[in-house]
Design a protein around this motif. Structure first.
Motif: not given
Lengths: 124, 403
Positions: A1-2, A5-6, A17, A19, A27, A70-71, A73
């Motif tokens: 979970m790191t 957007i960057e 984006i 993620l 996204c 997403k993320y 997960q």
């Protein structure tokens, strides 16, 4: 979970984006109009409807019953086949935990009170 | 802190119990709905003065509500408390008054049935508050450091941008606050459903791991028995589809620090660092939804000592709070453009590529310092002082919950 957007992905349109590399949705960072063409996974995909900030679209084909990620997960399960570039939302994705409550859930109850939805008390 | 940052010290009010506050207010607390009007009239008659209305509407006793009002009437931002009782309700007004008195704060109890009714009670209450305000003006000011602050966070009116911009930017701010030695609290275990594994990994001690995990399992069970998650139709209108998705976005507010402990409403952190506040009642569902709205959770963060609250919103919540300032961080650039006066920080610029999570995280810390120094937040300027307190029940914390 790191993820954030960057962590821009070179293969992804700058209006979108990614993620996390494990995701099968992207996204929307800058709103897209119907007919816009976006680049994903190295090819152009035409957008079918207006997509506001934050909207999710499939970055690849997602089969009915497969997890949507997403993320990095799972955020639920596809309720039907989803094509690349298609909007992913309540019409094709459901939670693995709790049903998503919409204003129309309550409207449906007042039309068909036999099966009260969550949070609606049966009328005496 | 980097050298470009403003000084991290500011004058605070020192209370007789040694705690330091960033605001100097009198609370007027009604102890049953039947005393609400009198209490509100007292507060309204002093508009513009630092006098805030809080209270509990129930006529029947509740240990949680008792504990909440004790914590809030002795909050560091609070310098004095007027208790307004009808007279025949169950609330233990004597116990609350003794608790406030023991903290060294001026307090008085107005019993409407013994004070000649509505009009006389309003006059007497107003006179007492005016006297207390004079006393508070003399309260000693002492220097306070960033590391002495307790900062809470909550999201409300979330949309699909919340988890992309404002929430991770708050996570960034939380990381900086924790690095500076401050205390931070995140909450809403009902919006951590699906995040249990990551949460458990971040426990500062092995013994805390199962506690964090079971707090979320409890929330999932609570919401499942109500048949409704911590998810409003407005979240879906804003592009969020499932509770897991909302949770993963909400979780990013907590940043990356190890989680030092689990709190329940009214428990205070025992050392600086990051804490999870468990807001879901223990046992079977007894009194309904864990939190009927965002304001209920802000009250619980304050009861744990939060001097201020970072509130992220995508859809555009306007709420503030009694007692502790609320800093509003807007996730969605369209929402910010529609209602800029209600927002303190525009995190939506991240989507437009005009800012990074790091710059917005830094702006949030700067806003915290400015607010601590006394600058009013957007919701303070607009007069927001929302407060709500409902029935709940909690078991006491177990021994492994705190460091």
């Amino acid at each position: 979970m790191t993820s954030s957007i960057e962590d821009a992905h070179p293969d992804v349109d700058p209006r979108l984006i990614r993620l996390d590399p494990r995701d099968n949705v992207l996204c929307v960072a800058r709103p897209l109009a119907a007919g816009d063409s976006v680049r994903m996974a190295g090819r152009a995909v035409r957008i079918g409807e207006r997509l506001p900030h934050g909207a999710k679209l499939a970055s690849q084909a997602i089969a009915a019953g497969a997890p949507v990620r997403k993320y990095g997960q799972p955020i639920g399960v596809a309720t039907r086949d989803i094509a690349p570039g298609e909007l992913v939302h309540v019409h094709n994705l459901r939670s693995d935990y709790l049903p998503t409550y919409l204003h129309t859930t309550q409207d449906d109850y007042f039309r068909h009170p036999a099966a009260p939805p969550a949070g609606v008390a049966p009328q005496p | 802190m980097r050298s470009s940052s403003p000084p991290t010290s500011f004058p605070a009010w020192r209370r007789a119990d040694g705690r330091k506050g960033i605001r100097n207010i009198v609370v007027v607390a009604y102890l049953v709905e039947c005393a609400h009007h009198v209490a509100r009239e007292i507060v309204l008659s002093l508009r513009g003065q630092p006098v805030h209305l809080i209270g509990f509407g129930g006529c029947f006793p509740n240990a949680y509500a008792d504990r909440m009002l004790r914590a809030l009437c002795t909050h560091p931002n609070v310098g004095g408390a007027l208790l307004v009782s009808l007279g025949c309700e169950s609330f233990n007004r004597g116990g609350l008054a003794a608790h406030v008195r023991a903290s060294g704060r001026p307090t008085d109890t107005l019993v409407i049935q013994e004070t000649g009714g509505t009009r006389t009670s309003i006059t007497r209450g107003r006179d007492w508050v005016l006297g207390a305000l004079e006393q508070l003006a003399e309260a000693p000011r002492v220097p306070m450091e960033l590391r002495e602050l307790v900062v809470g966070t909550i999201c409300g009116g979330s949309d699909a941008t919340s988890g992309l911009t404002a929430n991770p930017a708050v996570g960034e701010a939380f990381d900086r606050l924790n690095a500076a030695g401050a205390t931070t609290i995140f909450e809403e275990t009902g919006e951590l459903i699906g995040c249990e594994p990551f949460l458990a990994e971040r426990a500062a001690r092995p013994g805390l791991r199962p506690i964090l995990q079971s707090a979320v399992t409890k929330a999932a069970r609570h919401y499942a028995s109500l048949g409704h998650g911590s998810f409003a139709p407005g979240n879906a209108d804003g592009g969020l589809t499932t509770i897991e998705e909302k949770s993963l976005g909400a979780y990013s507010k907590s940043g990356h620090a190890p989680i030092l402990g689990l709190l329940k409403p009214g428990d205070r952190p025992t050392q600086p660092g990051l804490y999870l506040l468990d807001v879901v009642p223990d046992g079977d569902v007894r009194f309904g939804f864990a939190n009927i709205n965002d304001t209920a959770e802000i009250g619980e963060l304050m009861a744990c000592g939060a001097h201020l609250t970072l509130f992220t919103t995508g859809r555009g919540s306007v709420v503030g709070s009694a007692i502790s300032p609320v800093i509003k961080i807007c996730a969605n650039p369209d929402t910010y453009a529609r209602m800029p006066e209600d927002m303190d920080v525009n995190a939506g610029r991240i989507l437009d590529g005009e800012a990074t999570l790091a710059t917005v995280g830094g702006e949030i810390v700067d806003r915290i310092l400015a607010t601590a120094k006394g600058a009013p937040t957007a919701s303070e300027q607009l007069g927001h002082q929302e407060f709500v307190l409902t029935y709940k029940s909690f078991d006491p914390l177990g021994p492994a919950c705190l460091p």
